[in-house]
Design an enzyme around this catalytic site. Sequence first.
Site, PDB file in Angstrom:
ATOM      1  N   TYR A  54       0.831  -1.129  -0.167  1.00 20.84           N
ATOM      2  CA  TYR A  54       0.111   0.069   0.110  1.00 20.84           C
ATOM      3  C   TYR A  54       0.823   1.211   0.026  1.00 20.84           C
ATOM      4  CZ  TYR A  54      -3.891   3.121   1.376  1.00 20.84           C
ATOM      5  OH  TYR A  54      -4.697   4.264   1.502  1.00 20.84           O
TER       6      TYR A  54
HETATM    7  N1  LIG Z   1     -10.213   5.262   4.724  1.00 24.82           N
HETATM    8  C1  LIG Z   1      -8.869   5.583   4.884  1.00 24.82           C
HETATM    9  O1  LIG Z   1      -8.374   5.751   6.129  1.00 24.82           O
HETATM   10  C2  LIG Z   1      -7.857   6.212   3.912  1.00 24.82           C
HETATM   11  C3  LIG Z   1      -6.510   6.804   4.199  1.00 24.82           C
HETATM   12  C4  LIG Z   1      -5.935   7.261   3.219  1.00 24.82           C
HETATM   13  C5  LIG Z   1      -6.095   7.331   1.927  1.00 24.82           C
HETATM   14  N2  LIG Z   1      -7.268   6.493   1.328  1.00 24.82           N
HETATM   15  C6  LIG Z   1      -7.645   6.496   0.123  1.00 24.82           C
HETATM   16  O2  LIG Z   1      -9.046   6.950  -0.195  1.00 24.82           O
HETATM   17  C7  LIG Z   1      -9.368   6.355  -1.319  1.00 24.82           C
HETATM   18  C8  LIG Z   1     -10.798   5.918  -1.223  1.00 24.82           C
HETATM   19  O3  LIG Z   1     -11.017   4.933  -0.214  1.00 24.82           O
HETATM   20  P1  LIG Z   1     -11.994   5.035   0.756  1.00 24.82           P
HETATM   21  O4  LIG Z   1     -11.217   5.118   2.006  1.00 24.82           O
HETATM   22  O5  LIG Z   1     -13.029   5.811   0.656  1.00 24.82           O
HETATM   23  O6  LIG Z   1     -12.602   3.386   0.893  1.00 24.82           O
HETATM   24  P2  LIG Z   1     -13.824   2.640   0.101  1.00 24.82           P
HETATM   25  O7  LIG Z   1     -14.999   3.051   0.543  1.00 24.82           O
HETATM   26  O8  LIG Z   1     -13.329   1.238  -0.006  1.00 24.82           O
HETATM   27  O9  LIG Z   1     -13.677   3.084  -1.510  1.00 24.82           O
HETATM   28  C9  LIG Z   1     -13.000   2.597  -2.425  1.00 24.82           C
HETATM   29  C10 LIG Z   1     -13.265   2.930  -3.757  1.00 24.82           C
HETATM   30  O10 LIG Z   1     -12.561   2.614  -4.800  1.00 24.82           O
HETATM   31  C11 LIG Z   1     -13.202   1.917  -5.618  1.00 24.82           C
HETATM   32  N3  LIG Z   1     -12.173   0.781  -6.248  1.00 24.82           N
HETATM   33  C12 LIG Z   1     -11.418  -0.035  -5.761  1.00 24.82           C
HETATM   34  N4  LIG Z   1     -10.779  -0.878  -6.625  1.00 24.82           N
HETATM   35  C13 LIG Z   1     -11.550  -0.243  -7.850  1.00 24.82           C
HETATM   36  C14 LIG Z   1     -11.183  -0.879  -9.126  1.00 24.82           C
HETATM   37  N5  LIG Z   1     -10.430  -1.667  -9.415  1.00 24.82           N
HETATM   38  N6  LIG Z   1     -11.685  -0.014 -10.264  1.00 24.82           N
HETATM   39  C15 LIG Z   1     -12.746   0.846  -9.900  1.00 24.82           C
HETATM   40  N7  LIG Z   1     -13.031   1.194  -8.502  1.00 24.82           N
HETATM   41  C16 LIG Z   1     -12.107   0.686  -7.551  1.00 24.82           C
HETATM   42  C17 LIG Z   1     -14.429   1.034  -4.742  1.00 24.82           C
HETATM   43  O11 LIG Z   1     -15.272   0.698  -5.753  1.00 24.82           O
HETATM   44  P3  LIG Z   1     -15.637  -0.759  -6.411  1.00 24.82           P
HETATM   45  O12 LIG Z   1     -15.447  -1.548  -4.980  1.00 24.82           O
HETATM   46  O13 LIG Z   1     -17.362  -0.544  -6.216  1.00 24.82           O
HETATM   47  O14 LIG Z   1     -14.963  -0.941  -7.556  1.00 24.82           O
HETATM   48  C18 LIG Z   1     -14.783   2.180  -3.778  1.00 24.82           C
HETATM   49  O15 LIG Z   1     -15.745   3.274  -4.539  1.00 24.82           O
HETATM   50  C19 LIG Z   1      -8.309   5.220  -1.831  1.00 24.82           C
HETATM   51  O16 LIG Z   1      -7.527   5.611  -2.855  1.00 24.82           O
HETATM   52  C20 LIG Z   1      -7.725   4.804  -0.296  1.00 24.82           C
HETATM   53  O17 LIG Z   1      -6.261   4.326  -0.696  1.00 24.82           O
HETATM   54  C21 LIG Z   1      -8.203   6.069   2.323  1.00 24.82           C
END
Ligand SMILES: NC(=O)c1ccc[n+]([C@@H]2O[C@H](COP(=O)([O-])OP(=O)(O)OC[C@H]3O[C@@H](n4cnc5c(N)ncnc54)[C@H](OP(=O)(O)O)[C@@H]3O)[C@@H](O)[C@H]2O)c1
Length: 316
Positions: free
Chosen positions: A211
């Site tokens: 990651y």
């Molecule tokens: N939550 C945290 O603590 C945190 C912290 C730092 C950074 N982030 C970043 O924030 C971003 C959003 O994550 P989140 O926290 O909101 O988690 P999340 O609710 O799991 O959202 C992830 C999103 O990415 C989509 N996704 C994953 N793989 C994909 C693929 N192969 N093709 C198209 N869409 C895909 C998922 O949609 P589908 O599953 O429907 O495809 C979902 O809409 C990510 O880049 C994550 O690394 C999160």
Amino acid sequence: MTKDHRGARPPGRRSLLAGAAGLVTTVAAATAVPVGVAAAAPAPAPTPAPAPNPAPARRFAGKVVLVTGATSGIGRAAAIAFAREGAKVGFCGRREELGRRVEAEIRAAGGEATYTRADVRDPAQVESFVAGVADQYGRLDVALNNAGTQIVKPLHEMTVEEWDDTAHTNTRGVFLAIKYEVPPMRESGGGVILVTGSANEFASRPGLGAYSASKGGVTGLVRTAALDYGQDNIRVAALSPGTTDTGLVDRRRPPNITDEQWAAGKAQYGADNVDALRRMARPEEMAAAALALASPDMSFLTGTSVIVDGGMLAGL
Ligand SMILES: NC(=O)c1ccc[n+]([C@@H]2O[C@H](COP(=O)([O-])OP(=O)(O)OC[C@H]3O[C@@H](n4cnc5c(N)ncnc54)[C@H](OP(=O)(O)O)[C@@H]3O)[C@@H](O)[C@H]2O)c1
């Protein structure tokens, strides 16, 4: 914040650095004692999350905004927020039912949005998704390349497929999105490309090798793309969240604990690890940051990562 509060924190919290990775450890420890028990040493009250803006501006009226990974979490909140501020939003994700639900929610609130099923790991699907948004709405002004995934495993246990999946989603997927977003954005006279990076661009913890490497790749992509496309009036930046309460965190939930225990574990994690604000972010707060970075107020911001982590990295 009193000294007593700081003294009440569990020893070893410094190993619970960035991202959601400490959660299982925290909750496991808490369940053993039991969950949330910091009961012996109650967590200080976190700062309250602000109420939503009752009268949002319309900063994106007439603009076309694309969001990858908006079926849940930060991307969903951003798609809703951009639409509320007047944008026409094209977004993707793989879970069709959730995508349709987000689209319906935006339209029911009077906004304009279209969901397309697309997997950011697949070049043909990314190309077709981006072209579809630009064709349908006639231009492309803002892209938030947000789709991401996380695996937590020591490197010697990680399969090559798991490594590749993380890299292909979080780094190659961003490359593909930028590759296909730049031409229509150039035709529109410029724009803003944002990428959801992570505090894990800058710090890691055990098990986050794939990651953190993938998010470090985002750091390099953003800087280079800013240099490549500055002359095209395209700004490129990363929004680098700290731990945010989304599905990415909830997928780490241990089996056999109640909703209340899980909520208590997450609150404890925030109190223990987010030194300034003492809580996880809400996805709406990351969406608000994305809109701020995409707005003309930030017209000189490019080629950098903006850490929005409640003071987590500041306290290392
Ligand atoms: N939550 C945290 O603590 C945190 C912290 C730092 C950074 N982030 C970043 O924030 C971003 C959003 O994550 P989140 O926290 O909101 O988690 P999340 O609710 O799991 O959202 C992830 C999103 O990415 C989509 N996704 C994953 N793989 C994909 C693929 N192969 N093709 C198209 N869409 C895909 C998922 O949609 P589908 O599953 O429907 O495809 C979902 O809409 C990510 O880049 C994550 O690394 C999160």
